[in-house]
Write an enzyme that holds these catalytic residues in place. Structure first.
Site, mmCIF file in Angstrom:
data_model
loop_
_atom_site.group_PDB
_atom_site.id
_atom_site.type_symbol
_atom_site.label_atom_id
_atom_site.label_comp_id
_atom_site.label_asym_id
_atom_site.label_seq_id
_atom_site.Cartn_x
_atom_site.Cartn_y
_atom_site.Cartn_z
ATOM 1 N N LYS A 159 0.743 -1.392 0.189
ATOM 2 C CA LYS A 159 -0.089 0.043 0.073
ATOM 3 C C LYS A 159 0.707 1.437 0.036
ATOM 4 O O LYS A 159 0.950 2.314 1.068
ATOM 5 C CB LYS A 159 -1.092 -0.178 1.032
ATOM 6 C CG LYS A 159 -1.948 -1.193 1.140
ATOM 7 C CD LYS A 159 -3.077 -1.277 2.002
ATOM 8 C CE LYS A 159 -4.086 -2.460 1.889
ATOM 9 N NZ LYS A 159 -3.725 -3.811 2.509
ATOM 10 N N ASP A 218 -10.395 -7.989 -6.106
ATOM 11 C CA ASP A 218 -10.329 -8.319 -4.777
ATOM 12 C C ASP A 218 -11.843 -7.745 -4.264
ATOM 13 O O ASP A 218 -12.095 -6.509 -4.519
ATOM 14 C CB ASP A 218 -9.180 -7.436 -4.212
ATOM 15 C CG ASP A 218 -9.388 -7.413 -2.466
ATOM 16 O OD1 ASP A 218 -10.351 -7.315 -2.010
ATOM 17 O OD2 ASP A 218 -8.344 -7.313 -1.843
HETATM 18 N N1 GDD Z 1 -7.331 -15.730 9.740
HETATM 19 C C1 GDD Z 1 -6.844 -14.589 9.350
HETATM 20 N N2 GDD Z 1 -6.348 -13.717 10.635
HETATM 21 N N3 GDD Z 1 -7.142 -13.954 8.096
HETATM 22 C C2 GDD Z 1 -6.797 -12.745 7.926
HETATM 23 C C3 GDD Z 1 -6.380 -11.652 9.026
HETATM 24 C C4 GDD Z 1 -6.058 -12.442 10.259
HETATM 25 O O1 GDD Z 1 -5.664 -11.846 11.221
HETATM 26 N N4 GDD Z 1 -6.288 -10.443 8.450
HETATM 27 C C5 GDD Z 1 -6.726 -10.566 7.218
HETATM 28 N N5 GDD Z 1 -7.262 -11.788 7.068
HETATM 29 C C6 GDD Z 1 -7.796 -12.435 5.729
HETATM 30 C C7 GDD Z 1 -8.857 -11.470 5.062
HETATM 31 O O2 GDD Z 1 -10.139 -12.088 5.477
HETATM 32 C C8 GDD Z 1 -8.713 -11.480 3.376
HETATM 33 O O3 GDD Z 1 -9.299 -12.777 3.057
HETATM 34 C C9 GDD Z 1 -7.113 -11.791 3.420
HETATM 35 O O4 GDD Z 1 -6.745 -12.208 4.543
HETATM 36 C C10 GDD Z 1 -6.515 -10.478 2.899
HETATM 37 O O5 GDD Z 1 -6.861 -9.646 3.795
HETATM 38 P P1 GDD Z 1 -7.449 -7.893 3.230
HETATM 39 O O6 GDD Z 1 -7.810 -7.462 4.428
HETATM 40 O O7 GDD Z 1 -8.378 -8.272 2.165
HETATM 41 O O8 GDD Z 1 -6.192 -7.473 2.722
HETATM 42 P P2 GDD Z 1 -6.377 -6.457 1.449
HETATM 43 O O9 GDD Z 1 -7.198 -6.727 0.387
HETATM 44 O O10 GDD Z 1 -6.169 -4.777 1.892
HETATM 45 O O11 GDD Z 1 -4.584 -6.730 0.625
HETATM 46 C C11 GDD Z 1 -4.118 -8.008 0.548
HETATM 47 O O12 GDD Z 1 -4.745 -8.379 -0.533
HETATM 48 C C12 GDD Z 1 -4.293 -7.663 -1.823
HETATM 49 C C13 GDD Z 1 -4.902 -8.399 -2.912
HETATM 50 O O13 GDD Z 1 -6.262 -8.752 -2.880
HETATM 51 C C14 GDD Z 1 -2.774 -8.015 0.532
HETATM 52 O O14 GDD Z 1 -2.344 -9.308 0.463
HETATM 53 C C15 GDD Z 1 -2.168 -6.990 -0.622
HETATM 54 O O15 GDD Z 1 -0.854 -7.232 -0.732
HETATM 55 C C16 GDD Z 1 -2.856 -7.788 -1.956
HETATM 56 O O16 GDD Z 1 -2.356 -6.832 -2.931
HETATM 57 MG MG MG Z 2 -8.557 -8.087 0.340
#
Ligand code: GDD
Ligand code: MG
Length: 338
Positions: A159, A218
């Protein structure tokens, strides 16, 4: 090959829908998001998944009482407290007894990218991990991943501020990892794979990427949760989905265009629904208008009301007759306990 699927986050950006249902159990054209993900994995020969649960684990366990989902066998690993992405992977992998090369996916990613090709690339590059990369216009809300000529990852920037991203190729939330990566993750505290583990692997030169420009989204924000559903009914992916559930009722004088209408939903006389998602059991009353918005399960948009500009109505929410809402969240998550 086995997979860990992360589904334990709070889904904050999708509140109030996620106040009652975890993000990956929200329906995407009538089928829970996690099931779309499972079907996608099964298509690449992955038939055994450890679900990494945290927030509202029972919603998943109750939905799949026989432990199968979309053709894959599920194991449930419920964290005692949020461990962040890497901590969650470690916890789930240990719980599932994973001791060989494995796949990890973020459970809110809907994609046609080739996991088969990702696994092959990982086998060929000999690294400790290989990340699938997808091109996006605005990389600032993702993990940005520039590559060297040999596909080695040269930096992992989670990010970055808008305009400062070193590449438009971002982490597609799909990885192939060696079990040795688990040894890099501390056991006694939350650890982020994006902010801690991947940057450390970049420093040791053991992380690779594979670019893939197949369909990818996403679904974790109101805008994208709406868009992924319109993409399915538009035929933007290999299979075109039916927009209107057969059990929904649409009055003869209602106008429904380019929208997803869930099971048992009711669109009354003179109502107009455009570019919207109406979830199961919701009602759009006489003469009401819903445009570019999400109406949660069993919510009611009263007579003559107008709901637009990415308004999100939570489960059972009520919009008063003639009320006008633009970009609203009902109930307002800011007023909730968390
Ligand atoms: N078990 C568990 N525990 N799952 C978690 C936790 C946790 O503490 N925190 C987040 N997750 C799960 C969420 O439910 C989701 O499925 C996934 O991990 C990613 O979390 P998001 O909150 O959706 O992250 P994001 O969308 O801001 O960013 C992530 O995804 C992007 C692509 O979709 C990162 O991985 C970025 O680098 C990536 O580009
Ligand atoms: Mg996400």
């Amino acid at each position: 090959m086995r997979a860990v699927v992360l589904v334990g986050g709070f889904g904050t950006r999708l509140r109030p829908l996620t106040s009652t249902t975890p993000k990956q159990m929200l329906p995407v054209v009538g089928v829970p998001m996690i099931e779309h993900v499972a079907v996608g994995l099964a298509a690449h020969g992955i038939d055994d998944v450890v679900l990494s649960l945290g927030y509202r684990p029972d919603a998943f366990i109750e939905a799949y009482p026989d432990g199968t989902c979309g053709g894959v066998r599920l194991h449930y690993a419920t964290e005692p407290e949020p461990l962040d992405t890497a901590g969650a992977i470690r916890f789930a992998a240990c719980h599932g007894g994973i001791d060989d090369t494995f796949v990890v996916v973020n459970g809110d990613v809907l994609t046609d990218l080739s996991v088969t090709d990702l696994i092959a690339a990982h086998g060929a590059n000999g690294g400790e991990g290989t990340i699938a990369l997808t091109p996006v216009e605005d990389p600032s809300r993702y993990g940005v991943v520039p590559l060297e000529d040999d596909d080695r990852v040269s930096a992992f920037v989670e990010k970055p501020p808008p305009g400062e991203a070193p590449s438009n190729w971002i982490n597609a939330g799909t990885y192939v990892l060696e079990p040795s990566v688990l040894d890099r993750i501390a056991a006694d505290r939350p650890v982020s794979i994006e902010r801690e583990v991947f940057p450390e692997m970049v420093r040791s030169g053991s992380l690779f990427g594979r670019q893939d420009d197949a369909y990818w989204a996403d679904a974790g924000t109101p805008e994208t949760y709406l868009q992924v559903q319109l993409d399915l009914i538009d035929g933007a992916r290999p299979v075109r989905w039916d927009a209107v559930d057969p059990t929904a009722e649409i009055a003869a004088t209602a106008s429904v265009r380019h929208s997803v209408i869930g099971a048992g939903a009711n669109i009354a006389d003179g109502a107009v629904v455009v570019d919207a998602v109406i979830l199961g059991g919701a009602r759009v009353e006489r003469g009401a208008r819903v445009e570019g918005s999400i109406v949660g399960p069993d919510a009611v948009v009263g007579d003559g009301a107008a709901v637009g500009d990415l308004t999100v109505l939570g489960a059972g929410a009520a919009v008063e007759p003639a009320q006008v809402l633009s970009g609203a969240r009902v109930p307002d998550p800011a007023l909730a306990d968390h």
